[in-house]
Enzyme design. Sequence first.
Site, short mmCIF file in Angstrom:
data_model
loop_
_atom_site.label_atom_id
_atom_site.label_comp_id
_atom_site.label_asym_id
_atom_site.label_seq_id
_atom_site.Cartn_x
_atom_site.Cartn_y
_atom_site.Cartn_z
N ASP A 1 -6.35 -9.08 -9.70
CA ASP A 1 -5.23 -9.05 -10.66
C ASP A 1 -5.65 -8.33 -11.94
OD1 ASP A 1 -6.93 -11.22 -10.94
OD2 ASP A 1 -5.36 -12.70 -11.32
N LYS B 1 -10.91 -11.64 -4.96
CA LYS B 1 -10.20 -12.77 -5.58
C LYS B 1 -11.09 -13.99 -5.38
CE LYS B 1 -6.58 -14.62 -7.62
NZ LYS B 1 -6.26 -14.34 -9.04
N ASP C 1 -2.10 2.54 -3.96
CA ASP C 1 -0.78 3.04 -4.35
C ASP C 1 -0.67 3.09 -5.87
OD1 ASP C 1 0.19 3.35 -1.77
OD2 ASP C 1 2.13 2.43 -2.24
N TYR D 1 -4.42 -7.77 7.66
CA TYR D 1 -3.61 -6.89 8.50
C TYR D 1 -3.98 -6.98 9.98
CZ TYR D 1 -2.04 -4.71 4.13
OH TYR D 1 -1.51 -4.48 2.89
N ASP E 1 -4.90 -1.50 -0.13
CA ASP E 1 -3.58 -0.92 0.14
C ASP E 1 -2.76 -0.87 -1.15
OD1 ASP E 1 -1.31 -0.01 1.45
OD2 ASP E 1 -0.72 -1.99 2.20
C1 IPM Z 1 -1.21 2.85 4.03
C2 IPM Z 1 0.09 2.33 4.54
C3 IPM Z 1 -0.18 1.53 5.79
C4 IPM Z 1 -1.13 0.41 5.42
C5 IPM Z 1 1.06 0.97 6.49
C6 IPM Z 1 2.03 2.08 6.82
C7 IPM Z 1 0.72 0.14 7.71
O1 IPM Z 1 0.73 1.58 3.57
O2 IPM Z 1 -1.85 3.64 4.75
O3 IPM Z 1 -1.59 2.48 2.93
O4 IPM Z 1 -0.72 -0.59 4.86
O5 IPM Z 1 -2.31 0.56 5.65
MG MG Z 2 -0.20 1.64 1.68
#
Ligand code: IPM
Ligand code: MG
Length: 361
Positions: free
Chosen positions: A227, A195, A255, A146, A251
């Site tokens: 994975d 990985k 989620d 990133y 990231d």
């Molecule tokens: C998070 C979000 C951010 C990230 C985005 C909005 C840049 O997805 O905080 O996880 O990828 O870090």
């Molecule tokens: Mg995120």
Amino acid sequence: MELNITCIPGDGIGPEIVAEAKKVLDVLAKKYGHKINYTDILMGGASIDAYGVPLTEEAVQTAKSADAVLMGSIGGDTTTSPWYKLPPHLRPEAGLLSIRKALNLFANLRPAVLYEELAEACPLKKEISAAGFDMLIMRELTGGLYFGERKTVEENGIRKAIDTLTYDETEIRRIAVKGFEIAMKRKKKVTSVDKANVLDSSRLWRKVVEEVAAGYPEVTLEHMLVDNCAMQLVKDPAQFDVILTENMFGDILSDEASMVTGSIGMLASASLNDSRFGLYEPSHGSAPDIAGKDIANPIATILSASMMLRYSFDLDKEADEIDLAVKNVLKEGYRTADIMSDGCTLVGCKQMGDLLAGRIG
Ligand code: IPM
Ligand code: MG
């Protein structure tokens, strides 16, 4: 004590949920005799609308001069919002990435807990969810893909995009230390996710994590390929305590972890630097589709405020009060729409804030 807090209400449901967190903090401050000074800054779409950029230098300076930052959420609908017609470095998310870098917030803590009271919301099979789970994802936040060099070029009429993934050993070591330190206060297990069967950055990650692990003989370390980790999170989430991983893997996995709890509206996060300073925000996004309707769940932001009291101000007793109020209000059957189930009482965002503030005051 005096607490100087910079607030970033942000976009979408951000302003509503931050208002409820402030409500709870104010009640606590009154009860325990603290003085809170809030200063708001704009970030994301709100800043683009006001200044044409997702984060101004003045906003960064304001945040830097505070003790901690409490954030709602930023961003809009990526298909319909005019913010997403701007070049990438001027879009809302660029503001978030810049503030993380500017404040050196390299350690992102994302707890994913299955609340007993919300077990029904868990999308996993009962045999799996019955074991419960309580994990913390320690995500590296200011390096890797990133923040690497990126560009899009055209070579002989063919468009080509390049992103670079770089980690040096100091970046790996400092996040690994944070991971092991927090594991010492939990169940003393670290799962380092990489990985390493493909990537050099992962092979270095593994070596450095092992070096750090040598200083924490009480902590069990295991390595897991990313994975496989994605599978294990739905197959047997109870096996995890601290998941230590790099920026992009963290990231994605965070989620997934929040989804398996079934209640993303409940999950807080902290982004920390080397001192006590931190930025605290819910793990969920700005939900523009429900903004302004007073139906958002403010609990993740309120629990982020609790993390702020704990990590930036050492106010454990006050933080415990918030966490207990959340448990009690859930036990009493109050639910916002995202976590609603049969037989419970549906409440809006403001009412949830009032209930929680009421349990404290
Ligand atoms: C998070 C979000 C951010 C990230 C985005 C909005 C840049 O997805 O905080 O996880 O990828 O870090
Ligand atoms: Mg995120």
